[in-house]
Scaffold this motif. Structure first.
Motif, mmCIF file in Angstrom:
data_model
loop_
_atom_site.group_PDB
_atom_site.id
_atom_site.type_symbol
_atom_site.label_atom_id
_atom_site.label_comp_id
_atom_site.label_asym_id
_atom_site.label_seq_id
_atom_site.Cartn_x
_atom_site.Cartn_y
_atom_site.Cartn_z
ATOM 1 N N SER A 17 0.803 -1.214 0.000
ATOM 2 C CA SER A 17 0.000 0.000 0.000
ATOM 3 C C SER A 17 0.831 1.256 0.000
ATOM 4 O O SER A 17 0.318 2.344 -0.196
ATOM 5 C CB SER A 17 -0.911 0.007 1.224
ATOM 6 O OG SER A 17 -0.146 0.046 2.398
ATOM 7 N N LEU A 18 2.134 1.147 0.220
ATOM 8 C CA LEU A 18 2.967 2.328 0.373
ATOM 9 C C LEU A 18 3.938 2.507 -0.783
ATOM 10 O O LEU A 18 4.968 3.147 -0.652
ATOM 11 C CB LEU A 18 3.740 2.235 1.690
ATOM 12 C CG LEU A 18 2.823 2.069 2.902
ATOM 13 C CD1 LEU A 18 3.633 1.809 4.143
ATOM 14 C CD2 LEU A 18 1.970 3.294 3.077
ATOM 15 N N ARG A 88 -4.212 -0.950 4.923
ATOM 16 C CA ARG A 88 -4.087 -1.532 6.258
ATOM 17 C C ARG A 88 -2.674 -1.265 6.764
ATOM 18 O O ARG A 88 -1.687 -1.628 6.106
ATOM 19 C CB ARG A 88 -4.359 -3.031 6.207
ATOM 20 C CG ARG A 88 -4.457 -3.687 7.571
ATOM 21 C CD ARG A 88 -4.745 -5.166 7.432
ATOM 22 N NE ARG A 88 -6.011 -5.381 6.756
ATOM 23 C CZ ARG A 88 -7.181 -5.396 7.367
ATOM 24 N NH1 ARG A 88 -7.246 -5.193 8.674
ATOM 25 N NH2 ARG A 88 -8.283 -5.608 6.693
ATOM 26 N N LEU A 89 -2.564 -0.640 7.921
ATOM 27 C CA LEU A 89 -1.272 -0.217 8.450
ATOM 28 C C LEU A 89 -1.027 -0.827 9.827
ATOM 29 O O LEU A 89 -1.876 -0.718 10.718
ATOM 30 C CB LEU A 89 -1.223 1.312 8.540
ATOM 31 C CG LEU A 89 -1.303 2.053 7.197
ATOM 32 C CD1 LEU A 89 -1.690 3.500 7.408
ATOM 33 C CD2 LEU A 89 0.017 1.955 6.458
ATOM 34 N N LEU A 95 3.720 4.009 8.358
ATOM 35 C CA LEU A 95 3.034 5.292 8.502
ATOM 36 C C LEU A 95 3.921 6.432 8.025
ATOM 37 O O LEU A 95 3.457 7.361 7.351
ATOM 38 C CB LEU A 95 2.620 5.515 9.961
ATOM 39 C CG LEU A 95 1.291 4.894 10.389
ATOM 40 C CD1 LEU A 95 1.376 3.367 10.412
ATOM 41 C CD2 LEU A 95 0.855 5.400 11.761
ATOM 42 N N TYR A 96 5.219 6.368 8.357
ATOM 43 C CA TYR A 96 6.166 7.380 7.868
ATOM 44 C C TYR A 96 6.186 7.396 6.338
ATOM 45 O O TYR A 96 6.144 8.463 5.707
ATOM 46 C CB TYR A 96 7.574 7.090 8.393
ATOM 47 C CG TYR A 96 7.834 7.530 9.808
ATOM 48 C CD1 TYR A 96 7.875 8.884 10.144
ATOM 49 C CD2 TYR A 96 8.055 6.605 10.814
ATOM 50 C CE1 TYR A 96 8.127 9.286 11.449
ATOM 51 C CE2 TYR A 96 8.311 6.996 12.123
ATOM 52 C CZ TYR A 96 8.341 8.343 12.429
ATOM 53 O OH TYR A 96 8.594 8.744 13.717
ATOM 54 N N PHE A 134 3.040 6.319 16.756
ATOM 55 C CA PHE A 134 2.094 5.632 15.880
ATOM 56 C C PHE A 134 0.739 6.325 15.936
ATOM 57 O O PHE A 134 0.114 6.581 14.900
ATOM 58 C CB PHE A 134 1.971 4.166 16.304
ATOM 59 C CG PHE A 134 1.183 3.308 15.349
ATOM 60 C CD1 PHE A 134 1.830 2.408 14.514
ATOM 61 C CD2 PHE A 134 -0.202 3.388 15.290
ATOM 62 C CE1 PHE A 134 1.116 1.608 13.631
ATOM 63 C CE2 PHE A 134 -0.931 2.605 14.414
ATOM 64 C CZ PHE A 134 -0.274 1.713 13.581
ATOM 65 N N ALA A 135 0.284 6.625 17.149
ATOM 66 C CA ALA A 135 -1.022 7.259 17.309
ATOM 67 C C ALA A 135 -1.049 8.637 16.663
ATOM 68 O O ALA A 135 -2.025 9.013 15.995
ATOM 69 C CB ALA A 135 -1.362 7.360 18.791
ATOM 70 N N THR A 136 0.022 9.400 16.835
ATOM 71 C CA THR A 136 0.079 10.745 16.252
ATOM 72 C C THR A 136 0.089 10.691 14.734
ATOM 73 O O THR A 136 -0.637 11.442 14.070
ATOM 74 C CB THR A 136 1.330 11.481 16.748
ATOM 75 O OG1 THR A 136 1.296 11.573 18.180
ATOM 76 C CG2 THR A 136 1.406 12.887 16.163
ATOM 77 N N LEU A 137 0.897 9.801 14.160
ATOM 78 C CA LEU A 137 0.977 9.677 12.708
ATOM 79 C C LEU A 137 -0.343 9.172 12.129
ATOM 80 O O LEU A 137 -0.757 9.597 11.044
ATOM 81 C CB LEU A 137 2.116 8.733 12.320
ATOM 82 C CG LEU A 137 3.534 9.228 12.627
ATOM 83 C CD1 LEU A 137 4.559 8.162 12.265
ATOM 84 C CD2 LEU A 137 3.840 10.513 11.877
#
Length: 395
Positions: A17-18, A88-89, A95-96, A134-137
């Motif tokens: 997905s990235l 799906r991450l 995420l980065y 993780f939560a912030t991103l």
């Protein structure tokens, strides 16, 4: 999520997905088809049923989409939209990478994702700073996705702030969170004006803080599912006051007496109620919960799953049920037959016996071994009243 999507909604692993698709496409002759036709063609490459997908098939499909991105500008848009349709991450690095891609010149800060699934996978001794990052991103990625239809976040790792610039999310209709502190989700909720379905598992929130610091949601839910979550009267009002006349389907699991607070806010609109594992020790000492269920005048479909449920709790129902569903334990089948013979719920059209994979099926087996008489008599009782009896096995 698959049951909420139409056609082939692509569930991709992080590495698929990235993939960066911001390269300038090769200019070459290609059919001048409308983007809608190209999207339809690409969506038909995969089987329409998610159950038929395989890792090899999905990998091949991703390579096809990447190749289409390089054919021409006309092909790049539809192919990239399909590539990023559902993401799906689970890894922090993913995420980065996604944020870097979305913020590139090619994307301009907007991700075309229709569905985002955050399911973090950390080692046993993960660093707190990595979990918070993780939560912030995750929050930053959601803000970049104005076309979202579905959003799910596990382990409480969705973090939004009042300083973020949120889109309107006109298409986002489904939200599911687990272990979520609502103070981190609260800044997002007022922007979900068209949210229809909300599932919340093992979450928490301080109603006083939410009332003082955040604007309450304005969505009008039609489906609500609450599991193992403590719900104070203030929290129920803050979350669901805007949906007080719109919620038709309510599912609760192990909420005990908190069901009363839910029904006080939205009980007038509930047409379908599913109570799972509610009738336990807490409810035995809290008759008020049974009382509020009895007062649901608009209820048409009721399902109750739980070891300690007694049919006597249903004697004072003010609603006219069309369907009643339950797990067929031996004593309960006998009690229900007696209840039906007494003329209970003359509006009843169907009776659904849900056979669970373990306990319920085993109990039904005990019923068959002990005496087939009770099953036969229940069938006869239903037939005499014109009630359709359905035995439903888990899929």
């Amino acid at each position: 999520m698959q049951q909420h999507t139409k056609g082939a909604m692509i569930e991709m692993s992080d590495k698929f997905s990235l993939v960066e698709t911001s390269q300038d496409p090769i200019i070459s002759p290609s059919p001048r088809l409308p983007a809608e036709i190209l999207s339809l063609i690409l969506s038909r490459i995969l089987p329409s049923s998610v159950k038929l997908w395989t890792t090899h098939l999905l990998r091949d499909f991703i390579h096809v989409l990447l190749s289409c991105c390089l054919v021409s500008k006309a092909w790049c848009g539809p192919a990239r939209e399909m590539l990023y349709k559902s993401i799906r991450l689970s890894q922090l690095e993913s995420l980065y990478l996604l944020l870097r891609t979305v913020r590139s010149e090619s994307f301009g800060g907007h991700c075309p994702a229709f569905a985002l699934h955050f399911r973090p996978s950390f080692p046993d001794f993960a660093l707190i700073k990595d979990i918070r990052k993780f939560a912030t991103l995750a929050g930053e990625i959601v803000v970049c996705c104005p076309k979202l239809l579905f959003l799910t976040g596990d382990c409480g790792l969705l973090d939004f702030t009042s300083t973020m610039s949120y889109p309107r999310y006109p298409f986002l209709t489904y939200l599911k969170v687990s272990e979520q502190n609502l103070k981190f989700l609260a800044p997002l909720l007022p922007h979900l004006c068209n949210l229809k379905s909300f599932e919340m598992l093992q979450s928490c929130g301080d109603s006083d803080m939410l009332n003082d610091c955040f604007e309450p949601p304005s969505f009008k839910l039609s489906k609500l599912s609450i599991s193992r979550t403590k719900l104070s009267p203030g929290l129920c009002k803050w979350l669901f006051a805007s949906s007080s006349e719109s919620v038709e389907s309510l599912k609760v699991e192990e909420v005990g007496s908190n069901l009363q607070h839910l029904i006080e806010v939205m009980g007038g609109s509930v047409r379908e109620l599913h109570i799972k594992s509610m009738f336990h020790y807490e409810t035995k000492s809290d008759p008020e919960s049974i009382k509020v269920i009895s007062g649901l005048a608009g209820l048409r479909r009721l399902r109750i799953d739980g070891w300690d449920f007694k049919t006597e709790h249903l004697l004072n129902l003010q609603s006219s049920l069309e369907t009643f569903a339950f797990s067929p334990y031996v004593a309960r089948v006998r009690e229900l037959r007696t209840l039906l013979q007494s003329g209970w719920q003359p509006s009843l059209q169907s009776l659904d016996l849900h056979l669970g994979p373990f306990s319920s099926l085993e109990s039904w087996g005990v019923l068959e071994r002990a005496s087939r008489q009770w099953q036969d008599e229940l069938t006869q009782t239903c037939a005499a009243r014109g009630i359709q009896l359905n035995e439903i096995c888990p899929t």
